[in-house]
Design a protein around this motif. Structure first.
Motif, PDB file in Angstrom:
ATOM      1  N   SER A   1      -6.503 -21.656  39.330  1.00  0.00           N
ATOM      2  CA  SER A   1      -5.936 -21.393  40.653  1.00  0.00           C
ATOM      3  C   SER A   1      -7.077 -21.237  41.657  1.00  0.00           C
ATOM      4  CB  SER A   1      -5.101 -20.110  40.627  1.00  0.00           C
ATOM      5  OG  SER A   1      -5.944 -18.976  40.441  1.00  0.00           O
ATOM      6  N   SER A   2      -6.735 -21.130  42.913  1.00  0.00           N
ATOM      7  CA  SER A   2      -7.760 -20.962  43.949  1.00  0.00           C
ATOM      8  C   SER A   2      -8.564 -19.687  43.741  1.00  0.00           C
ATOM      9  CB  SER A   2      -7.111 -20.954  45.337  1.00  0.00           C
ATOM     10  OG  SER A   2      -6.158 -19.896  45.432  1.00  0.00           O
TER      11      SER A   2
ATOM     12  N   ASP B   1      -9.773 -18.727  41.064  1.00  0.00           N
ATOM     13  CA  ASP B   1     -10.802 -18.996  40.055  1.00  0.00           C
ATOM     14  C   ASP B   1     -11.955 -19.829  40.594  1.00  0.00           C
ATOM     15  OD1 ASP B   1      -9.327 -17.762  37.915  1.00  0.00           O
ATOM     16  OD2 ASP B   1      -8.038 -19.534  37.892  1.00  0.00           O
ATOM     17  N   LEU B   2     -11.916 -20.174  41.884  1.00  0.00           N
ATOM     18  CA  LEU B   2     -12.878 -21.112  42.455  1.00  0.00           C
ATOM     19  C   LEU B   2     -13.484 -20.562  43.738  1.00  0.00           C
ATOM     20  CD1 LEU B   2     -10.651 -24.297  42.047  1.00  0.00           C
ATOM     21  CD2 LEU B   2     -12.606 -23.693  40.608  1.00  0.00           C
ATOM     22  N   VAL B   3     -14.781 -20.784  43.911  1.00  0.00           N
ATOM     23  CA  VAL B   3     -15.489 -20.406  45.136  1.00  0.00           C
ATOM     24  C   VAL B   3     -16.089 -21.670  45.743  1.00  0.00           C
ATOM     25  CG1 VAL B   3     -17.372 -19.071  46.152  1.00  0.00           C
ATOM     26  CG2 VAL B   3     -16.028 -18.103  44.268  1.00  0.00           C
ATOM     27  N   PRO B   4     -15.613 -22.107  46.919  1.00  0.00           N
ATOM     28  CA  PRO B   4     -16.142 -23.330  47.525  1.00  0.00           C
ATOM     29  C   PRO B   4     -17.536 -23.122  48.106  1.00  0.00           C
ATOM     30  CG  PRO B   4     -14.522 -22.312  48.976  1.00  0.00           C
ATOM     31  CD  PRO B   4     -14.519 -21.505  47.711  1.00  0.00           C
ATOM     32  N   LEU B   5     -18.374 -24.145  47.985  1.00  0.00           N
ATOM     33  CA  LEU B   5     -19.719 -24.110  48.555  1.00  0.00           C
ATOM     34  C   LEU B   5     -19.830 -24.953  49.822  1.00  0.00           C
ATOM     35  CD1 LEU B   5     -22.049 -24.324  45.418  1.00  0.00           C
ATOM     36  CD2 LEU B   5     -21.140 -22.295  46.576  1.00  0.00           C
ATOM     37  N   ASN B   6     -18.805 -25.745  50.100  1.00  0.00           N
ATOM     38  CA  ASN B   6     -18.810 -26.563  51.310  1.00  0.00           C
ATOM     39  C   ASN B   6     -17.390 -26.747  51.815  1.00  0.00           C
ATOM     40  OD1 ASN B   6     -17.854 -28.255  49.301  1.00  0.00           O
ATOM     41  ND2 ASN B   6     -19.068 -30.031  49.931  1.00  0.00           N
ATOM     42  N   ARG B   7     -17.277 -27.322  52.993  1.00  0.00           N
ATOM     43  CA  ARG B   7     -15.977 -27.626  53.585  1.00  0.00           C
ATOM     44  C   ARG B   7     -15.875 -29.128  53.780  1.00  0.00           C
ATOM     45  NH1 ARG B   7     -13.141 -23.311  55.376  1.00  0.00           N
ATOM     46  NH2 ARG B   7     -14.243 -21.320  55.559  1.00  0.00           N
TER      47      ARG B   7
ATOM     48  N   ASN C   1     -13.835 -18.407  36.472  1.00  0.00           N
ATOM     49  CA  ASN C   1     -13.043 -18.007  35.311  1.00  0.00           C
ATOM     50  C   ASN C   1     -13.812 -18.349  34.037  1.00  0.00           C
ATOM     51  OD1 ASN C   1     -11.171 -17.701  33.218  1.00  0.00           O
ATOM     52  ND2 ASN C   1      -9.451 -18.330  34.488  1.00  0.00           N
ATOM     53  N   GLU C   2     -14.327 -17.339  33.341  1.00  0.00           N
ATOM     54  CA  GLU C   2     -15.158 -17.578  32.160  1.00  0.00           C
ATOM     55  C   GLU C   2     -14.358 -18.068  30.961  1.00  0.00           C
ATOM     56  OE1 GLU C   2     -15.241 -13.019  30.337  1.00  0.00           O
ATOM     57  OE2 GLU C   2     -17.039 -13.878  31.253  1.00  0.00           O
TER      58      GLU C   2
END
Length: 334
Positions: A111-112, A114-120, A308-309
């Protein structure tokens, strides 16, 4: 009940999942130090004995190239054969897949949160995807988009030749070549690779090792000690090493994204969340975007860190569920 495994050079994670209404539910999980055991079968048998139960199907993501149901692990003295493992478990068969293939299977279940964006990225996102994960080694995998669903495939791109950028990285290549002969990206973009980068800078007078870090290095787990010292600012030399590591990571992540044409997204897994503050800094994306005429292409690729490990475990379970249901090809990830 599904037995899933995420087997790395440092830890072997085993878990039971139950599939209900198209969703996987984690029932139990254990982590075993890989190097304290002589083979995977020993770990699996212990897990089954302690749980007092037997699975219906089993799938294991293994750090190493899987060929014809057999894998010689890249960072462990193990040879794993799925037929022998099936006999140890008491099943007609088991499934061995590459550990990054397992993570790729798990991407679709995240899901969102579980994720960290580095760009747009502007506009719609669709197409092939790629996964890269530094850890004990450097793993890579892809997901081919056929217009309806993704098809997972493994690769061993982490062992491709390191291509240095700038004078410092050229000297790093020369130093590592003197030690190892062939220098792959894994020699830098991994836990042991961070130690290699740090020792190169230290031994070439690029900074002074702090007394605190010297003491921590003597206690073991050098990569963790270096990354902690870099992130908390207690050792400038460790900070330089992590910055070098991040720059090489960004360049290789971009190489993978271009080779796979990952317009559907690039996912950073493995130990990436542990150095998230540095990845969110300028160096990673600067190196990622430094692709000359192809800069507009990589600018259109979303880059996200997987936090998410359990993604590898979840992916192995998803692969087992699909394979056992026979509703889809064993390499199709809906």
């Amino acid at each position: 009940m599904i037995l899933a495994g995420d087997i790395g050079g440092t830890n072997a994670r085993l878990a039971y999942f139950q599939s209900q209404n198209g969703h996987l539910h984690l029932l139990s999980e254990r982590v075993f130090p890989s190097r304290e055991h002589s083979e995977l079968g020993e770990i699996v048998v212990q897990f089954l004995q302690d749980s007092g139960s037997r699975p219906d199907v089993a799938c294991f993501g293994i750090a190493g190239p899987v060929q014809n149901g057999r894998v010689e692990t890249s960072n462990l003295p193990w040879v794993i054969e799925q037929a022998r493992l099936a006999r140890q478990i008491g099943l007609p068969s088991t499934l061995l897949i590459n550990d990054l293939e397992a993570i790729a299977w798990g991407i679709g279940a995240l899901s969102s949160a579980d994720l960290v964006p580095l760009n747009r990225v502007n506009g719609p996102v669709a197409g092939n995807q790629a996964v890269i994960a530094p850890g004990t080694g450097l793993g890579e995998a892809g997901l081919f988009w056929d217009g309806a669903r993704h098809h997972v495939f493994a690769c061993e791109g982490g062992h491709s030749d390191f291509a240095p950028q700038g004078d410092l990285q050229i000297e790093l290549l020369r130093s590592l070549a003197a030690r190892f002969g062939h220098v792959s990206y894994e020699r830098i973009v991994s836990g042991p690779g961070l130690v290699n980068a740090y020792e190169f800078l230290r031994d070439n007078g690029c900074g002074t090792e702090s007394p605190e870090l010297t003491a921590q290095l003597a206690q073991g787990d050098a990569a963790a000690a270096i990354s902690r010292a870099a992130l908390d600012g207690s050792c400038a030399l460790a900070g330089k090493a992590l910055d070098l590591w991040v720059s090489v990571y960004g360049a290789e992540a971009s190489n993978l994204a271009l080779k796979v044409m990952a317009t559907g997204g690039l996912f950073l897994a493995g130990i990436s969340p542990r150095v998230l503050p540095r990845l969110k800094g300028p160096l990673f994306m600067q190196a990622f975007l430094n692709k000359g005429r192809l800069r507009p292409v990589v600018e259109s690729i979303p880059v996200q860190v997987v936090t998410n490990e359990k993604t590898g475990l979840l992916g192995a379970a998803r692969c087992a569920a699909v394979r056992s249901s026979k509703e889809l090809s064993p390499h199709v990830c809906a």
